[in-house]
Design a protein around this motif. Structure first.
Motif, PDB file in Angstrom:
ATOM      1  N   GLU A 222      20.019  -5.826 -11.209  1.00  0.00           N
ATOM      2  CA  GLU A 222      18.816  -6.420 -10.630  1.00  0.00           C
ATOM      3  C   GLU A 222      17.761  -5.371 -10.328  1.00  0.00           C
ATOM      4  O   GLU A 222      18.069  -4.287  -9.830  1.00  0.00           O
ATOM      5  CB  GLU A 222      19.198  -7.142  -9.328  1.00  0.00           C
ATOM      6  CG  GLU A 222      18.018  -7.730  -8.571  1.00  0.00           C
ATOM      7  CD  GLU A 222      18.425  -8.286  -7.211  1.00  0.00           C
ATOM      8  OE1 GLU A 222      17.531  -8.645  -6.426  1.00  0.00           O
ATOM      9  OE2 GLU A 222      19.638  -8.356  -6.930  1.00  0.00           O
ATOM     10  N   LYS A 223      16.528  -5.699 -10.631  1.00  0.00           N
ATOM     11  CA  LYS A 223      15.422  -4.818 -10.266  1.00  0.00           C
ATOM     12  C   LYS A 223      14.802  -5.372  -8.996  1.00  0.00           C
ATOM     13  O   LYS A 223      14.157  -6.421  -9.009  1.00  0.00           O
ATOM     14  CB  LYS A 223      14.390  -4.758 -11.392  1.00  0.00           C
ATOM     15  CG  LYS A 223      13.303  -3.715 -11.155  1.00  0.00           C
ATOM     16  CD  LYS A 223      12.394  -3.616 -12.365  1.00  0.00           C
ATOM     17  CE  LYS A 223      11.261  -2.634 -12.128  1.00  0.00           C
ATOM     18  NZ  LYS A 223      10.353  -2.559 -13.295  1.00  0.00           N
ATOM     19  N   PRO A 224      15.001  -4.702  -7.864  1.00  0.00           N
ATOM     20  CA  PRO A 224      14.511  -5.247  -6.596  1.00  0.00           C
ATOM     21  C   PRO A 224      12.986  -5.216  -6.512  1.00  0.00           C
ATOM     22  O   PRO A 224      12.304  -4.503  -7.263  1.00  0.00           O
ATOM     23  CB  PRO A 224      15.130  -4.303  -5.560  1.00  0.00           C
ATOM     24  CG  PRO A 224      15.330  -3.019  -6.299  1.00  0.00           C
ATOM     25  CD  PRO A 224      15.673  -3.410  -7.696  1.00  0.00           C
ATOM     26  N   LYS A 225      12.461  -5.978  -5.585  1.00  0.00           N
ATOM     27  CA  LYS A 225      11.028  -5.925  -5.302  1.00  0.00           C
ATOM     28  C   LYS A 225      10.733  -4.586  -4.651  1.00  0.00           C
ATOM     29  O   LYS A 225      11.466  -4.120  -3.787  1.00  0.00           O
ATOM     30  CB  LYS A 225      10.624  -7.063  -4.362  1.00  0.00           C
ATOM     31  CG  LYS A 225       9.145  -7.080  -4.015  1.00  0.00           C
ATOM     32  CD  LYS A 225       8.809  -8.228  -3.070  1.00  0.00           C
ATOM     33  CE  LYS A 225       7.332  -8.214  -2.680  1.00  0.00           C
ATOM     34  NZ  LYS A 225       6.994  -9.300  -1.728  1.00  0.00           N
ATOM     35  N   ILE A 226       9.628  -3.960  -5.070  1.00  0.00           N
ATOM     36  CA  ILE A 226       9.286  -2.622  -4.595  1.00  0.00           C
ATOM     37  C   ILE A 226       8.027  -2.670  -3.730  1.00  0.00           C
ATOM     38  O   ILE A 226       7.018  -3.249  -4.121  1.00  0.00           O
ATOM     39  CB  ILE A 226       9.038  -1.663  -5.775  1.00  0.00           C
ATOM     40  CG1 ILE A 226      10.202  -1.698  -6.769  1.00  0.00           C
ATOM     41  CG2 ILE A 226       8.772  -0.249  -5.270  1.00  0.00           C
ATOM     42  CD1 ILE A 226      11.513  -1.264  -6.185  1.00  0.00           C
ATOM     43  N   LEU A 227       8.094  -2.048  -2.554  1.00  0.00           N
ATOM     44  CA  LEU A 227       6.922  -1.800  -1.727  1.00  0.00           C
ATOM     45  C   LEU A 227       6.849  -0.286  -1.528  1.00  0.00           C
ATOM     46  O   LEU A 227       7.831   0.325  -1.097  1.00  0.00           O
ATOM     47  CB  LEU A 227       7.040  -2.500  -0.375  1.00  0.00           C
ATOM     48  CG  LEU A 227       7.115  -4.024  -0.399  1.00  0.00           C
ATOM     49  CD1 LEU A 227       7.370  -4.560   1.000  1.00  0.00           C
ATOM     50  CD2 LEU A 227       5.832  -4.612  -0.965  1.00  0.00           C
ATOM     51  N   ALA A 228       5.711   0.330  -1.870  1.00  0.00           N
ATOM     52  CA  ALA A 228       5.643   1.791  -1.826  1.00  0.00           C
ATOM     53  C   ALA A 228       4.298   2.272  -1.317  1.00  0.00           C
ATOM     54  O   ALA A 228       3.270   1.604  -1.474  1.00  0.00           O
ATOM     55  CB  ALA A 228       5.908   2.363  -3.211  1.00  0.00           C
ATOM     56  N   ALA A 229       4.315   3.454  -0.717  1.00  0.00           N
ATOM     57  CA  ALA A 229       3.091   4.113  -0.269  1.00  0.00           C
ATOM     58  C   ALA A 229       3.273   5.612  -0.440  1.00  0.00           C
ATOM     59  O   ALA A 229       4.394   6.131  -0.336  1.00  0.00           O
ATOM     60  CB  ALA A 229       2.796   3.774   1.189  1.00  0.00           C
ATOM     61  N   GLN A 230       2.159   6.310  -0.708  1.00  0.00           N
ATOM     62  CA  GLN A 230       2.202   7.754  -0.894  1.00  0.00           C
ATOM     63  C   GLN A 230       1.045   8.430  -0.155  1.00  0.00           C
ATOM     64  O   GLN A 230      -0.026   7.833   0.010  1.00  0.00           O
ATOM     65  CB  GLN A 230       2.100   8.118  -2.389  1.00  0.00           C
ATOM     66  CG  GLN A 230       3.280   7.637  -3.228  1.00  0.00           C
ATOM     67  CD  GLN A 230       3.145   8.035  -4.680  1.00  0.00           C
ATOM     68  OE1 GLN A 230       2.149   7.723  -5.330  1.00  0.00           O
ATOM     69  NE2 GLN A 230       4.149   8.741  -5.201  1.00  0.00           N
ATOM     70  N   THR A 231       1.271   9.654   0.261  1.00  0.00           N
ATOM     71  CA  THR A 231       0.199  10.517   0.746  1.00  0.00           C
ATOM     72  C   THR A 231      -0.083  11.532  -0.350  1.00  0.00           C
ATOM     73  O   THR A 231       0.838  12.237  -0.793  1.00  0.00           O
ATOM     74  CB  THR A 231       0.616  11.251   2.034  1.00  0.00           C
ATOM     75  OG1 THR A 231       0.897  10.287   3.050  1.00  0.00           O
ATOM     76  CG2 THR A 231      -0.504  12.167   2.509  1.00  0.00           C
TER      77      THR A 231
END
Length: 361
Positions: A222-231
């Protein structure tokens, strides 16, 4: 019945730090070795550089030394090529190796993006050679034992959440624009360098292992839902946070940072309905031990002997696979390499870090 260990002759592309760790490990004398490993040849940017590498890291050994990678690719005495160059060169190094019919073990991150990964895997499939991403941590006996305890024995019940962090002060501000750690064209940033380990530990904790090496993977998990943030700083990420959300509610939080060094001895926490696991070590790439703490307070510590650094376990796996006629690993199969790269791509898409080699939409 006598079991003859396979013998493999390695060709080493690049003479940097990661290659030095790899060659020193695979020539160690080990009672549990699954293969006989020989460093057959070294490919470097100059013969002198290759000679210095052998003198320092392979004393008493006499591999053939080439002043170019191309000569290494064409050496008929090399069975498998280990690629230890920066991320941005992996694709071309792998394609060149494959074109000459060589099997390949390519350092992580496998390529810069999923498009490059597909290109390399398609070439390997067409040529019929073996290739595996060198995510060495997945091959550690510690990890294999932990996966069994978590997902087969259910020692902490049903897994609910994982937290993993990899933070180290890379002195990014002091690096010049040409540095591997500063140049976007070289895949700079925390995500591909150390964030991939945090992501890997989230997968190890949340998902059943890929057949435990017993059967091939027919489809990606399964490819999970992704939530991401970067500096971002100077166009590269100096920190990345990824949240994995699975359809059944499992949650993983994976973070990486290049400005501070984590002070916690435990880099990973895995929570279940009946307890929690803490993983300890010098960092997510090199775990030393883990503890299982039940809800009633009972705690068990699991320690593992590890001569050297542990690169030999992935080298053994490659040798055994090739001897068996396989073209991909059951521990780190092509579908998993591609899925991880797609997750990394999505994290960068949401976070804003870009490489010049990324496809233009």
């Amino acid at each position: 019945m006598t079991y003859d260990k396979p013998t493999v002759r390695w060709g080493i592309v690049a003479t940097g730090l990661i290659s030095s760790w790899f060659v020193k490990d695979i020539v160690l004398e080990r009672s549990d070795a699954k293969a006989n490993h020989f460093v057959q040849a070294i490919g470097s940017s100059s013969v002198e550089k290759g000679q210095n590498f052998v003198k320092e890291h392979l004393p008493g050994k006499s591999p053939t030394i080439y002043g170019s990678y191309q000569e290494l690719y064409t050496d008929p005495n090399v069975d498998i090529i280990y690629i230890g160059t920066p991320h941005a060169f992996h694709k071309q190094n792998a394609l060149n190796s494959i074109a000459h019919g060589k099997h390949v073990l390519c350092e992580k991150a496998f390529t810069l993006n999923a498009a490059e990964t597909r290109e390399v895997l398609n070439a390997a499939k067409e040529k019929g050679v073996y290739i595996m991403e060198a995510m060495w941590t997945r091959h550690f006996p510690l990890v294999r034992t932990l996966q069994k305890l978590l997902h087969k024995d259910k020692v902490i019940g049903e897994i609910q959440r994982t937290f993993c962090d990899f933070a180290m002060d890379m002195k990014i501000a002091e690096k010049g624009p040409e540095s591997r750690l500063k140049n976007p064209a070289l895949g700079a940033g925390t995500l591909l360098d150390i964030g991939i380990y945090s992501l890997t530990w989230s997968i190890i904790g949340l998902e059943p292992p890929l057949g435990m090496g017993e059967k091939p993977l027919t489809a990606a998990p399964e490819k999970p839902k992704i939530l991401a943030a970067q500096t971002l700083s100077d166009e590269i990420d100096i920190s990345t946070s990824i949240i994995l959300h699975y359809a059944d509610g499992r949650q993983g939080i994976a973070t990486s940072n290049a400005v501070v060094k984590s002070s916690s001895p435990s880099f990973c926490r895995i929570e279940g309905t009946e307890g929690v696991v803490f993983v300890y070590g010098r960092g997510p790439s090199m775990p030393d031990y883990f503890t299982v703490r039940k809800l009633n307070g009972e705690e068990t510590k699991y320690e593992f002997e590890k001569p050297g650094m542990g690169f030999f376990w992935e080298a053994d796996a490659v040798a055994v696979d090739v001897a068996a006629g396989r073209t991909e690993s059951t521990i780190m199969p092509w579908a998993e390499t591609l899925r991880v790269m797609e997750i990394l791509d999505e994290a960068r898409r949401q976070g804003g870090a870009r490489f010049p080699q990324d496809p233009r939409n």
